[in-house]
Motif scaffolding. Structure first.
Motif: not given
Length: 494
Positions: A167-191
Motif C-alpha cells: 500500500h505504500d508503493l506508487a507505480a512508475l510504469g514498466d514494473g517500477l515503483c517508488t515509496r514516494i507518494n505522488r511521484p509524477a508531481v513536483h514538490t510543494i515544500y517551501p525553501p
C-alpha cells in the motif's frame, strides 16, 4: 459572677486550649505530609507517563491501520490527558525534571519503527538527495527519467518488490515503483523545509534511510519542549509545556512520520515569543516559519495582536515578507519550473476549490449550501482575524494565534492530522486545552475517514467545536463570577 464561679470556667477553657494544641499537627508533621503528597503526585505522573510510553511503543510497532490505529491512538490520548492533570499537583521543583524526562521518553517512541501512517518523509529524503546533486527540487518530479541516476533501492525498490505490491508503493510504469507518494508531481515544500531536507541528507551516514529524518525531527521536537519550558518558567508555570512534550501527536506525526511541521512549529513559537519585545525579529522568525510550512501564515493576526500604529504592523509584516522573498529568491533564480510546485494541484486534489467534491468545510456545509461554503469560510476567518488584531493581548500574541488557527481548522476541516502540531504548541503556550480536540479530530479524519466515510470526520470536528466553545463559555463564566464576587461581598457588608 463570684470569683469561685469563674475559676472552674477558666480552668475548662485552659484545658480546651491545651487539648486543641495537642491535637494540632506540628510544623514538622505538616511538612512531612506535604512532602508525601508531593512524592505521591510525582509517582502518579511517572506511572502515567510509563503507561503512555508503553502504549505508544505497542501502537507504533503494531500492524494496526485505520480504525484499529485510531483506537490505540485514543488510548494514548486518554493517558496523556490523565498525565497532564496529574502534573498539576506536582511541586514546582519537580515539574521541569518530570516534563523533560517525559518528553525524552515519549519522543523516543517515534524512533522505534519506520513511518507508520504517512510516506511524506520519503519525499523529504528524495528532495535532499536531489539538492545534494546540484539539482533544484522544483524542476523535476521523482518519476522523471532525467533523475534516474539518483535513484537508490531504498526509495525505488527493485521489480520483484514492486511486483509483490504494497500500500505504500506508487507505480512508475514498466514494473517500477517508488515509496514516494505522488511521484509524477513536483514538490510543494517551501525553501526552509528544502534547506532542512538538504541539511539532514548532508549530515546522514550512508544507509540510515528514514532514521536520519526521524532523529532530526526528534531533536526539533525536544527543542520545542525546551523552548516552551524556558518561556513558561519565566511566566510562572512550566507545567503547560507538557501539553506539547507528552502529546501523542508529537511522537506519531512529528517524529515517526518526521513531518516538517515540527520545524515550522519551532520557528513559530520563537516568532510569537520574540514579537512581544522586538517586532522586526518576530516578523523575521515568522517568515522562517512560513517558509518551512505555509500553515504558520495563520499566525499573522496573532502576531499583530493589539497593534495600534501602522509602523508597528509594518515592522512585523515587512520583516516577514522580506524574509520570505529573500529565501525564495535563490530557488527562483536556480529553478526552471515554478517554485510553488504542485501547490495548486494539491489544493484542488484536497477539495479546497470545490466544497462539494470532498470533506472540506464540513461544518460550514451543515448550515449553508456548498456553493456558499468557501465565501462563508473566508468571511469567518476575516472576522476572527480582525477581532484578534483589534482586541488581542500584545503580551500574549499566542492567544490570538490559537483562536485564529483553531477557528481555521474548524472551518476548513483538513484531512491531515499532522497539520495540528502547530495547534498543539499554541495550546501549550496559552493553556487552553479544550482546543486539543481539534488535533484529535484531524487524526479521526485522516486515519478512520477512509473506512468510516466523511461522516466520521464531520462528527469529530463537530465534537471538537463543541469542546472549544464549552471551554470558552466556562472561562467567561468564571471571569464574571470572580469579577462579581467583590461587589457581592461589599453589598453584604453594607
Amino acid at each position: 459572677m463570684p470569683r469561685t464561679a469563674r475559676t472552674p470556667l477558666r480552668s475548662a477553657r485552659t484545658r480546651l486550649r491545651t487539648a486543641r494544641t495537642r491535637l494540632r499537627p506540628s510544623a514538622r508533621t505538616l511538612r512531612r505530609v506535604r512532602a508525601c503528597a508531593a512524592a505521591s503526585a510525582a509517582v502518579v505522573g511517572a506511572v502515567l507517563l510509563a503507561a503512555l510510553t508503553t502504549t505508544l511503543l505497542a501502537l507504533l510497532r503494531s500492524d494496526a491501520t485505520g480504525v484499529g490505529f485510531v483506537a490505540g491512538y485514543a488510548v494514548a490520548w486518554v493517558l496523556f490527558a490523565a498525565a497532564v492533570v496529574a502534573v498539576r499537583r506536582v511541586p514546582a521543583r519537580m515539574v521541569v525534571p518530570l516534563v523533560l524526562a517525559g518528553a525524552v521518553a515519549v519522543t523516543a517512541t517515534g524512533l522505534v519503527a519506520p513511518p507508520r501512517t504517512s510516506t511524506d518523509a520519503y519525499r523529504y529524503a528524495w528532495d535532499g538527495r536531489v539538492q545534494a546533486a546540484g539539482v533544484s527540487p522544483y524542476d523535476h518530479a521523482p518519476a522523471d527519467p532525467a533523475l534516474a541516476g539518483l535513484r537508490d533501492p531504498w526509495l525505488f525498490p527493485d521489480r520483484a518488490t514492486c511486483a509483490h505490491g504494497s500500500h505504500d508503493l506508487a507505480a512508475l510504469g514498466d514494473g517500477l515503483c517508488t515509496r514516494i507518494n505522488r511521484p509524477a508531481v513536483h514538490t510543494i515544500y517551501p525553501p526552509v523545509a528544502e534547506g532542512w531536507f538538504l541539511l539532514v541528507h548532508s549530515l546522514s551516514p550512508t544507509g540510515v534511510r528514514h532514521k536520519a529524518l526521524q532523529t532530526g525531527a526528534a531533536v526539533l521536537s525536544l527543542s520545542v519542549t525546551a523552548l516552551l519550558v524556558l518561556v513558561l518558567r519565566r511566566r510562572g508555570d512550566p507545567r503547560r509545556a507538557a501539553w506539547w512534550a507528552w502529546c501523542p501527536a508529537v511522537p506519531v506525526e512529528g517524529v515517526n512520520n518526521a513531518h516538517a511541521d515540527v520545524l515550522a512549529v519551532l520557528f513559530a513559537v520563537c516568532a510569537l515569543v520574540a514579537v512581544t519585545r522586538r517586532r522586526a525579529a518576530g516578523g523575521f522568525l515568522l517568515g522562517l516559519a512560513i517558509t518551512a510550512k505555509l500553515l504558520p501564515a495563520l499566525l499573522v493576526p496573532g502576531a499583530l495582536s493589539g497593534v495600534r500604529r501602522p509602523r508597528q504592523a509594518l515592522a512585523v509584516l515587512g520583516a516577514a515578507a522580506g524574509t520570505i522573498a529573500a529565501l525564495y529568491l535563490p530557488y527562483v533564480l536556480l529553478s526552471r519550473g515554478s517554485v510553488l510546485g504542485y501547490l495548486g494541484g494539491y489544493a484542488e486534489e484536497e477539495g479546497y476549490d470545490d466544497a462539494g467534491a470532498g470533506s472540506r468545510y464540513a461544518l460550514v456545509r451543515l448550515v449553508v449550501p456548498d456553493v456558499w461554503a468557501m465565501p462563508a469560510v473566508l468571511l469567518g476567518l476575516a472576522v476572527v482575524s480582525v477581532l484578534v488584531v483589534v482586541r488581542g493581548d500584545p503580551e500574549r500574541p499566542w492567544r490570538g494565534a490559537l483562536v485564529t488557527t483553531g477557528t481555521a481548522f474548524l472551518l476548513l476541516t483538513p484531512g491531515y492530522s499532522w497539520y495540528a502540531l502547530l495547534l498543539v504548541a499554541l495550546v501549550a503556550l496559552d493553556g487552553r486545552g479544550e482546543w486539543l480536540g481539534v488535533a484529535l479530530a484531524g487524526a479521526v479524519a485522516y486515519l478512520a475517514g477512509p473506512e468510516l466515510g466523511s461522516g466520521a470526520a464531520t462528527a469529530a470536528y463537530g465534537t471538537a467545536a463543541v469542546a472549544a466553545y464549552g471551554g470558552w463559555w466556562l472561562r467567561r463564566r468564571g471571569r464574571r463570577e470572580r469579577a462579581g464576587a467583590p461587589a457581592a461581598a461589599e453589598a453584604g457588608r453594607g
